[in-house]
Design a protein around this motif. Structure first.
Motif, PDB file in Angstrom:
ATOM      1  N   VAL A   1       9.299  -7.875  -2.064  1.00  0.00           N
ATOM      2  CA  VAL A   1       7.844  -7.881  -1.945  1.00  0.00           C
ATOM      3  C   VAL A   1       7.810  -6.108  -2.373  1.00  0.00           C
ATOM      4  O   VAL A   1       6.581  -5.992  -3.322  1.00  0.00           O
ATOM      5  CB  VAL A   1       7.226  -8.213  -0.775  1.00  0.00           C
ATOM      6  CG1 VAL A   1       5.696  -7.891  -0.954  1.00  0.00           C
ATOM      7  CG2 VAL A   1       7.474  -9.743  -0.436  1.00  0.00           C
ATOM      8  N   ALA A   2       8.214  -5.296  -1.726  1.00  0.00           N
ATOM      9  CA  ALA A   2       8.248  -4.064  -2.183  1.00  0.00           C
ATOM     10  C   ALA A   2       8.055  -3.605  -3.645  1.00  0.00           C
ATOM     11  O   ALA A   2       7.403  -3.060  -4.342  1.00  0.00           O
ATOM     12  CB  ALA A   2       8.836  -3.060  -1.324  1.00  0.00           C
ATOM     13  N   ILE A   3       9.514  -4.141  -4.248  1.00  0.00           N
ATOM     14  CA  ILE A   3       9.864  -3.842  -5.321  1.00  0.00           C
ATOM     15  C   ILE A   3       8.581  -4.487  -6.360  1.00  0.00           C
ATOM     16  O   ILE A   3       8.217  -3.791  -7.390  1.00  0.00           O
ATOM     17  CB  ILE A   3      11.023  -4.411  -5.785  1.00  0.00           C
ATOM     18  CG1 ILE A   3      12.312  -3.936  -4.825  1.00  0.00           C
ATOM     19  CG2 ILE A   3      11.338  -4.322  -7.349  1.00  0.00           C
ATOM     20  CD1 ILE A   3      12.568  -2.131  -5.374  1.00  0.00           C
ATOM     21  N   LEU A   4       8.471  -5.607  -6.239  1.00  0.00           N
ATOM     22  CA  LEU A   4       7.288  -6.539  -6.817  1.00  0.00           C
ATOM     23  C   LEU A   4       5.760  -5.572  -6.912  1.00  0.00           C
ATOM     24  O   LEU A   4       5.215  -5.342  -7.992  1.00  0.00           O
ATOM     25  CB  LEU A   4       7.275  -7.910  -6.432  1.00  0.00           C
ATOM     26  CG  LEU A   4       8.229  -8.740  -6.547  1.00  0.00           C
ATOM     27  CD1 LEU A   4       7.861 -10.118  -6.008  1.00  0.00           C
ATOM     28  CD2 LEU A   4       8.627  -9.022  -8.295  1.00  0.00           C
TER      29      LEU A   4
ATOM     30  N   TRP B   1       0.767  -1.187  -0.144  1.00  0.00           N
ATOM     31  CA  TRP B   1      -0.049   0.037   0.078  1.00  0.00           C
ATOM     32  C   TRP B   1       0.701   1.133  -0.018  1.00  0.00           C
ATOM     33  O   TRP B   1       0.812   2.187  -0.905  1.00  0.00           O
ATOM     34  CB  TRP B   1      -0.855  -0.179   1.234  1.00  0.00           C
ATOM     35  CG  TRP B   1      -1.424   1.181   1.646  1.00  0.00           C
ATOM     36  CD1 TRP B   1      -2.627   2.049   0.959  1.00  0.00           C
ATOM     37  CD2 TRP B   1      -1.103   2.102   2.758  1.00  0.00           C
ATOM     38  NE1 TRP B   1      -2.787   3.154   1.559  1.00  0.00           N
ATOM     39  CE2 TRP B   1      -1.940   3.193   2.820  1.00  0.00           C
ATOM     40  CE3 TRP B   1      -0.075   2.022   3.874  1.00  0.00           C
ATOM     41  CZ2 TRP B   1      -1.725   4.205   3.799  1.00  0.00           C
ATOM     42  CZ3 TRP B   1      -0.368   2.846   4.698  1.00  0.00           C
ATOM     43  CH2 TRP B   1      -1.030   4.126   4.863  1.00  0.00           C
ATOM     44  N   LYS B   2       1.825   1.353   0.875  1.00  0.00           N
ATOM     45  CA  LYS B   2       2.309   2.522   0.954  1.00  0.00           C
ATOM     46  C   LYS B   2       3.744   2.698  -0.081  1.00  0.00           C
ATOM     47  O   LYS B   2       3.927   3.844  -0.510  1.00  0.00           O
ATOM     48  CB  LYS B   2       3.123   2.840   2.588  1.00  0.00           C
ATOM     49  CG  LYS B   2       3.332   4.020   3.068  1.00  0.00           C
ATOM     50  CD  LYS B   2       3.744   4.017   4.512  1.00  0.00           C
ATOM     51  CE  LYS B   2       3.736   5.563   5.149  1.00  0.00           C
ATOM     52  NZ  LYS B   2       4.526   5.397   6.501  1.00  0.00           N
ATOM     53  N   PHE B   3       4.462   1.811  -0.165  1.00  0.00           N
ATOM     54  CA  PHE B   3       5.675   1.841  -1.019  1.00  0.00           C
ATOM     55  C   PHE B   3       5.096   2.378  -2.471  1.00  0.00           C
ATOM     56  O   PHE B   3       5.761   3.384  -2.891  1.00  0.00           O
ATOM     57  CB  PHE B   3       6.280   0.629  -1.060  1.00  0.00           C
ATOM     58  CG  PHE B   3       7.741   0.779  -1.997  1.00  0.00           C
ATOM     59  CD1 PHE B   3       8.785   1.292  -1.413  1.00  0.00           C
ATOM     60  CD2 PHE B   3       7.685   0.033  -3.154  1.00  0.00           C
ATOM     61  CE1 PHE B   3       9.772   1.622  -2.311  1.00  0.00           C
ATOM     62  CE2 PHE B   3       9.028   0.234  -4.009  1.00  0.00           C
ATOM     63  CZ  PHE B   3       9.995   0.910  -3.509  1.00  0.00           C
ATOM     64  N   PRO B   4       4.165   1.969  -3.112  1.00  0.00           N
ATOM     65  CA  PRO B   4       3.912   2.506  -4.443  1.00  0.00           C
ATOM     66  C   PRO B   4       3.323   3.911  -4.466  1.00  0.00           C
ATOM     67  O   PRO B   4       3.662   4.545  -5.309  1.00  0.00           O
ATOM     68  CB  PRO B   4       2.863   1.402  -4.949  1.00  0.00           C
ATOM     69  CG  PRO B   4       3.085   0.177  -4.183  1.00  0.00           C
ATOM     70  CD  PRO B   4       3.393   0.632  -2.644  1.00  0.00           C
ATOM     71  N   TYR B   5       2.544   4.298  -3.470  1.00  0.00           N
ATOM     72  CA  TYR B   5       2.275   5.572  -3.578  1.00  0.00           C
ATOM     73  C   TYR B   5       3.194   6.574  -3.039  1.00  0.00           C
ATOM     74  O   TYR B   5       3.423   7.637  -3.841  1.00  0.00           O
ATOM     75  CB  TYR B   5       0.877   5.697  -2.847  1.00  0.00           C
ATOM     76  CG  TYR B   5       0.848   6.160  -1.296  1.00  0.00           C
ATOM     77  CD1 TYR B   5       1.303   7.486  -0.815  1.00  0.00           C
ATOM     78  CD2 TYR B   5       0.547   5.176  -0.404  1.00  0.00           C
ATOM     79  CE1 TYR B   5       1.255   7.879   0.380  1.00  0.00           C
ATOM     80  CE2 TYR B   5       0.389   5.649   1.084  1.00  0.00           C
ATOM     81  CZ  TYR B   5       0.884   6.829   1.491  1.00  0.00           C
ATOM     82  OH  TYR B   5       1.069   7.286   2.661  1.00  0.00           O
ATOM     83  N   LEU B   6       4.183   6.091  -2.305  1.00  0.00           N
ATOM     84  CA  LEU B   6       5.445   6.989  -2.026  1.00  0.00           C
ATOM     85  C   LEU B   6       6.433   7.283  -3.233  1.00  0.00           C
ATOM     86  O   LEU B   6       6.747   8.232  -3.251  1.00  0.00           O
ATOM     87  CB  LEU B   6       6.021   6.559  -0.829  1.00  0.00           C
ATOM     88  CG  LEU B   6       5.440   6.581   0.457  1.00  0.00           C
ATOM     89  CD1 LEU B   6       6.378   5.796   1.607  1.00  0.00           C
ATOM     90  CD2 LEU B   6       5.446   7.998   0.987  1.00  0.00           C
TER      91      LEU B   6
ATOM     92  N   ILE C   1       2.086  -8.905 -12.009  1.00  0.00           N
ATOM     93  CA  ILE C   1       3.274  -8.287 -12.522  1.00  0.00           C
ATOM     94  C   ILE C   1       2.897  -8.461 -14.196  1.00  0.00           C
ATOM     95  O   ILE C   1       2.962  -7.610 -15.104  1.00  0.00           O
ATOM     96  CB  ILE C   1       4.425  -8.486 -12.352  1.00  0.00           C
ATOM     97  CG1 ILE C   1       4.800  -7.897 -11.016  1.00  0.00           C
ATOM     98  CG2 ILE C   1       5.457  -7.912 -13.049  1.00  0.00           C
ATOM     99  CD1 ILE C   1       5.929  -8.424 -10.274  1.00  0.00           C
ATOM    100  N   ALA C   2       2.803  -9.882 -14.346  1.00  0.00           N
ATOM    101  CA  ALA C   2       2.679 -10.174 -15.790  1.00  0.00           C
ATOM    102  C   ALA C   2       1.509  -9.372 -16.600  1.00  0.00           C
ATOM    103  O   ALA C   2       1.621  -8.932 -17.733  1.00  0.00           O
ATOM    104  CB  ALA C   2       2.560 -11.805 -15.988  1.00  0.00           C
ATOM    105  N   ARG C   3       0.346  -9.520 -15.930  1.00  0.00           N
ATOM    106  CA  ARG C   3      -0.636  -8.805 -16.586  1.00  0.00           C
ATOM    107  C   ARG C   3      -0.543  -7.529 -16.520  1.00  0.00           C
ATOM    108  O   ARG C   3      -0.885  -6.630 -17.485  1.00  0.00           O
ATOM    109  CB  ARG C   3      -2.089  -9.080 -15.579  1.00  0.00           C
ATOM    110  CG  ARG C   3      -3.285  -8.173 -16.082  1.00  0.00           C
ATOM    111  CD  ARG C   3      -3.663  -8.698 -17.285  1.00  0.00           C
ATOM    112  NE  ARG C   3      -3.350  -7.660 -18.412  1.00  0.00           N
ATOM    113  CZ  ARG C   3      -3.716  -7.640 -19.688  1.00  0.00           C
ATOM    114  NH1 ARG C   3      -5.076  -8.309 -19.761  1.00  0.00           N
ATOM    115  NH2 ARG C   3      -3.272  -6.912 -20.473  1.00  0.00           N
TER     116      ARG C   3
END
Ligand code: PHE
Length: 442
Positions: free
Chosen positions: A257-260, A27-32, A183-185
């Motif tokens: 997991v964060a990078i993925l 939740w947090k990593f992508p929005y940051l 990710i593939a999708r």
């Protein structure tokens, strides 16, 4: 009362990784990343995790195992004086975070339900509008917040039992597999490449003091360090664990997991034309769109949010365990009483957090809505300061104890020992202090 211990070496790794891997990653990593310039933030984050993050995590595990006590008791037992203040900061921080964490945890339950009942799969749905009206509702998110807190309380009541260890063993690998499928999708959506580029091609001119502070606080939050969670978990360790190796494993899982997660969310952000800086809703807005464009998307979606719920639960359990361990060790309160009282207070803290996204949005303290204020105080202030104090303590005050713990009395070799010592004593504290000063004042 004899102290509880982990069932196995793997049990500890799983529990520590379970604490680290949670909403912070997905939740947090992508929005940051979206708010802080994309790949430049990712690179800054990785550098900080590998230096300051690894240094701090090993120190916490070592402090906990050496003392066999909660954070307050650990500093008191190893040295005393001013140092237990660091532990108190952590104990308070733990349940302040739990207050708003449980609100977001509730969202994962809601989204699992909404995937299954068709609310999120209606054709042509505006996911951004759906998300904002859900979180702004004065009642519905609170019900899910209550359910999430009840689940957390239920687990911690039983002690961090073989149950949660066993669940982790099944759920964590499943979450990884699902992430890879998604990710593939996501990367094959039309227009996804702009997102991949934003995520992986750094534009270093975007790095400024705010970005570095955001990356530092995210490193502490995501690794569950700076507030005593790893001290508490470390205190349930026996002497046969290889601490440097455990640190590498937990950090590797958490960062992976964060990078993925970013690799799913960022392509979808660009493919669906969502603003990367959209903030806390980003994951919840983009993922349903990805599911909608997949065969079997409803099931994938429900499974995904369910796993995210479990990831969040293994983290919230560790958040609650910190103050619970304190009350049990220091005030001789029973686990039962400690869990109910602290869980209840954390629930109450969550209520204004949730309402601050809707009917209380205009009520601000220090210019921030309540949820943002809690997030700011904990992850941008208490955790970095706590981390700084722990590094100084480990490097200068109890170094012989640290050396003994990291090498199991000299019986395992830890070649980076001198580097670790130097990081603890000088590099990490100086870097944290500098980043805090620049980010907050500069
Ligand atoms: N690391 C957890 C996450 O990323 C949050 C957490 C912070 C848990 C501090 C325990 C202690 O979601």
């Amino acid at each position: 009362m004899t102290r509880e211990h982990w069932g196995s070496r793997l049990g500890f790794i799983l529990a520590a990784a379970g604490s680290a891997v949670g909403l912070g990653n997905v939740w947090k990593f992508p929005y940051l990343v979206g708010q802080n310039g994309g790949a430049a933030f990712v690179v800054t984050y990785l550098v900080l995790v590998l230096t300051i993050g690894a240094t701090g995590m090993l120190a916490e595990m070592a402090i906990g195992r050496a003392a066999q006590k909660n954070p307050v008791g650990a500093f008191a037992a190893l040295k005393g004086g001013f140092w237990p203040v660091t532990g108190y900061l952590g104990v308070i921080c733990g349940f302040l975070i739990l207050g708003f964490y449980s609100v977001i945890g509730g969202w994962t339950i809601a989204y699992t339900v909404k995937m299954l009942d068709g609310t999120l799969t209606a054709p042509g749905l505006d996911f951004a509008a759906t998300f904002s009206s859900f979180v702004a509702d004065p009642v519905e998110p609170l019900i899910y917040h209550a359910i999430f807190m009840a689940l957390t309380v239920g687990v911690v009541l039983k002690g961090v039992s073989a149950g949660i260890e066993r669940w982790n063993k099944i759920l964590m690998p499943t979450l990884l597999v699902l992430l890879v499928v998604l990710i593939a999708r996501a990367v094959t959506l039309d227009g996804a490449m702009a997102g991949v580029e934003f995520y992986l091609k750094p534009d270093f001119s975007k790095i400024n003091a705010d970005v570095v502070l955001a990356a530092l606080s995210q490193a502490f939050f995501s690794l569950s360090i700076g507030m005593g969670a790893m001290i508490t978990y470390g205190s349930y360790l026996t002497r046969d664990q290889n601490l440097p190796r455990s640190t590498v494993m937990v950090i590797g899982l958490d960062t992976g997991v964060a990078i993925l997660a970013g690799l799913i969310v960022m392509p979808a952000v660009f493919a669906f034309g969502v603003a990367p800086g959209a903030g806390p809703g980003l994951t919840f807005i983009t993922l349903p769109g990805v599911f909608q464009q997949m065969p079997g998307g409803t099931l994938f979606g429900a499974a995904f949010f369910l796993l995210l719920l479990f990831a969040a639960l293994t983290s919230s359990v560790s958040l609650l365990e910190v103050p619970v361990a304190y009350l049990m060790d220091e005030l001789k309160v029973s686990r039962r009483t400690a869990v109910w009282v602290l869980g209840g207070i954390a629930f109450l803290i969550g209520v204004p957090s949730s309402l601050s996204l809707g009917i209380w949005a205009d009520f601000k303290l220090f210019g921030l809505p309540f949820l943002d204020l809690l997030d700011f105080i904990t992850s941008k202030l208490i955790m970095p300061v706590g981390g700084l104090l722990m590094c100084l303590f480990a490097g200068w005050v109890v170094w012989p104890v640290m050396r003994r713990e990291a090498t199991n009395d000299g019986s395992v070799s830890f070649r980076l020992l001198p580097v670790w010592n130097w990081l603890l004593k000088v590099v990490a504290p100086a870097a944290i202090a500098w980043i805090l000063i620049q980010g907050l004042i500069g």
